[in-house]
Write a protein that holds these residues in place. Structure first.
Motif, short mmCIF file in Angstrom:
data_model
loop_
_atom_site.label_atom_id
_atom_site.label_comp_id
_atom_site.label_asym_id
_atom_site.label_seq_id
_atom_site.Cartn_x
_atom_site.Cartn_y
_atom_site.Cartn_z
N VAL A 66 0.86 -1.18 0.00
CA VAL A 66 0.00 0.00 0.00
C VAL A 66 0.89 1.22 0.00
O VAL A 66 1.78 1.34 0.85
N HIS A 67 0.66 2.12 -0.96
CA HIS A 67 1.37 3.39 -1.03
C HIS A 67 0.35 4.52 -0.95
O HIS A 67 -0.67 4.49 -1.65
N ILE A 68 0.63 5.51 -0.12
CA ILE A 68 -0.27 6.66 0.02
C ILE A 68 0.43 7.88 -0.56
O ILE A 68 1.55 8.21 -0.16
N ILE A 69 -0.25 8.50 -1.50
CA ILE A 69 0.32 9.62 -2.25
C ILE A 69 -0.42 10.90 -1.87
O ILE A 69 -1.65 10.92 -1.76
N ASP A 82 2.33 15.27 -5.26
CA ASP A 82 3.21 14.57 -6.19
C ASP A 82 4.24 13.71 -5.45
O ASP A 82 5.28 13.38 -6.01
N SER A 83 3.94 13.33 -4.20
CA SER A 83 4.91 12.58 -3.41
C SER A 83 4.23 11.43 -2.68
O SER A 83 3.05 11.51 -2.34
N ILE A 84 5.00 10.37 -2.46
CA ILE A 84 4.54 9.25 -1.63
C ILE A 84 4.91 9.57 -0.19
O ILE A 84 6.09 9.75 0.13
N VAL A 85 3.91 9.60 0.69
CA VAL A 85 4.15 10.01 2.06
C VAL A 85 4.08 8.83 3.04
O VAL A 85 4.43 8.99 4.22
N ALA A 86 3.62 7.67 2.57
CA ALA A 86 3.56 6.50 3.45
C ALA A 86 3.49 5.25 2.59
O ALA A 86 2.90 5.26 1.51
N ALA A 87 4.10 4.17 3.08
CA ALA A 87 4.10 2.92 2.32
C ALA A 87 4.44 1.77 3.24
O ALA A 87 5.09 1.93 4.29
N ARG A 88 4.00 0.61 2.80
CA ARG A 88 4.36 -0.64 3.47
C ARG A 88 4.11 -1.79 2.52
O ARG A 88 3.24 -1.73 1.66
N GLY A 146 11.39 9.78 4.69
CA GLY A 146 10.14 9.04 4.55
C GLY A 146 9.26 9.48 3.42
O GLY A 146 8.13 8.99 3.27
N ARG A 147 9.76 10.38 2.56
CA ARG A 147 8.97 10.88 1.43
C ARG A 147 9.72 10.60 0.13
O ARG A 147 10.94 10.65 0.09
N LEU A 148 8.94 10.28 -0.92
CA LEU A 148 9.53 10.03 -2.23
C LEU A 148 8.72 10.79 -3.27
O LEU A 148 7.51 10.58 -3.41
N VAL A 149 9.39 11.68 -4.01
CA VAL A 149 8.74 12.47 -5.05
C VAL A 149 8.58 11.61 -6.30
O VAL A 149 9.52 10.94 -6.74
N GLU A 169 0.55 22.52 1.36
CA GLU A 169 0.61 21.30 0.57
C GLU A 169 -0.79 20.87 0.14
O GLU A 169 -1.78 21.11 0.83
N SER A 170 -0.86 20.22 -1.00
CA SER A 170 -2.13 19.79 -1.57
C SER A 170 -2.84 18.81 -0.65
O SER A 170 -2.21 17.96 -0.02
N ARG A 171 -4.17 18.94 -0.58
CA ARG A 171 -4.99 18.00 0.20
C ARG A 171 -5.38 16.79 -0.65
O ARG A 171 -5.88 15.81 -0.12
N GLN A 172 -5.16 16.89 -1.94
CA GLN A 172 -5.56 15.81 -2.83
C GLN A 172 -4.53 14.70 -2.80
O GLN A 172 -3.32 14.94 -2.81
N GLY A 173 -5.01 13.46 -2.77
CA GLY A 173 -4.10 12.33 -2.74
C GLY A 173 -4.77 11.06 -3.20
O GLY A 173 -5.92 11.07 -3.66
N ALA A 174 -4.04 9.96 -3.08
CA ALA A 174 -4.57 8.68 -3.52
C ALA A 174 -3.87 7.55 -2.78
O ALA A 174 -2.75 7.71 -2.29
N ILE A 175 -4.57 6.43 -2.70
CA ILE A 175 -4.00 5.20 -2.15
C ILE A 175 -3.79 4.23 -3.30
O ILE A 175 -4.73 3.93 -4.04
N VAL A 176 -2.58 3.76 -3.47
CA VAL A 176 -2.25 2.80 -4.52
C VAL A 176 -2.02 1.44 -3.86
O VAL A 176 -1.09 1.27 -3.07
#
Length: 271
Positions: free
Chosen positions: A157-160, A163-169, A185-188, A244-251
């Motif tokens: 699970v990656h949480i974006i 334009d950055s990934i802010v959490a993953a496992r 802990g962040r990846l652009v 920072e943008s409030r828009q995001g997604a879970i991959v």
């Protein structure tokens, strides 16, 4: 076998309340056994009736169609067919077809599942979260990731956010752990991300059941190179003091194609 004297001695050594408890337990066990036997008998009777019904439907439908076909083939003069006979033949064909369709409708037909693929990449055994996020947001993201991994066949699970990934496992691409460690802990995200952008613009989930056949899989560079299925679920982050943008997604990714079912997508939305 126990003697009468030993039984009497056992009963005398027990209090009346204890004997009542033992009797109550024995009665409950007998009732449970009785109902279990009855349930098994009812299941067997139901299966037998269903089997007989299926066989009668098959034989009746096939036999009826063969009779109608033979009647047409062996008519003395096939050119002389009354309107009444034609309508009767049509109704008979519909009835026989309905019997056969009924058999097909009750058959348990399941599509073959794909085999799981060993994923190639790094494994994050615990959630890696952006250090710049608030502590409450970090806890919420960790809980969300753990819930999605535990209630579904997902492997990562990656949480974006923006334009950055802010959490993953889970299982990620090679080098992901080293890259996010350097960046706190962040990846652009790099390059074009048309599939993710479309999901964010439409604010609707995107399900890619067989990722390997899509040319656009190259945008998921943070996933294992052989990830099989992906779900993109748009989300909104809470308001914060930064810009920072409030828009995001879970991959959400998995190691087997077409593995996510409707119940999994429903659980993802509920989480």
């Amino acid at each position: 076998l126990l003697s009468i004297s030993s039984i009497n001695g056992f009963l005398k050594s027990r209090s009346p309340s204890h004997i009542r408890d033992l009797t109550r337990i024995a009665i409950k066990q007998d009732i449970r056994k009785y109902f279990m036997v009855n349930v098994d008998q009812q299941k067997n009777n139901f299966n037998l009736q269903a089997s007989i019904s299926e066989n009668l439907s098959i034989y009746g439908g096939v036999f009826g169609i063969l009779i109608l076909l033979g009647n047409r083939l062996f008519l003395p003069d096939s050119t002389i067919v009354t309107d009444v006979q034609s309508r009767a033949d049509i109704i008979s064909v519909i009835a026989c077809s309905a019997l056969l369709l009924n058999v097909l409708s009750i058959q348990d037909i399941a599509s073959g599942e794909r085999d799981a693929v060993p994923l190639v990449g790094d494994v994050l055994k615990s959630s890696v979260v952006d250090n710049r996020l608030a502590s409450t947001v970090k806890d919420a993201l960790r809980w969300l990731i753990d819930a999605m991994l535990s209630c579904s066949p997902a492997t990562s699970v990656h949480i974006i956010r923006g334009d950055s990934i802010v959490a993953a496992r889970g299982v990620t691409a090679y080098g992901y752990n080293e890259a996010v460690t350097k960046n706190g802990g962040r990846l652009v995200l790099q390059g074009n991300i048309p599939i993710l952008s479309k999901a964010l613009q439409s604010d609707e989930e995107v399900y890619l059941p067989d990722l390997q056949i899509l040319p656009g899989k190259v945008e998921f560079s943070y996933l294992p190179i052989n990830a099989q299925a992906v779900v993109i679920l748009p989300i909104r982050f809470p308001k914060s003091s930064d810009s920072e943008s409030r828009q995001g997604a879970i991959v959400i990714a998995a190691n087997r194609a077409k593995v996510f079912k409707l119940i999994d997508l429903t659980r993802f939305k509920a989480a």
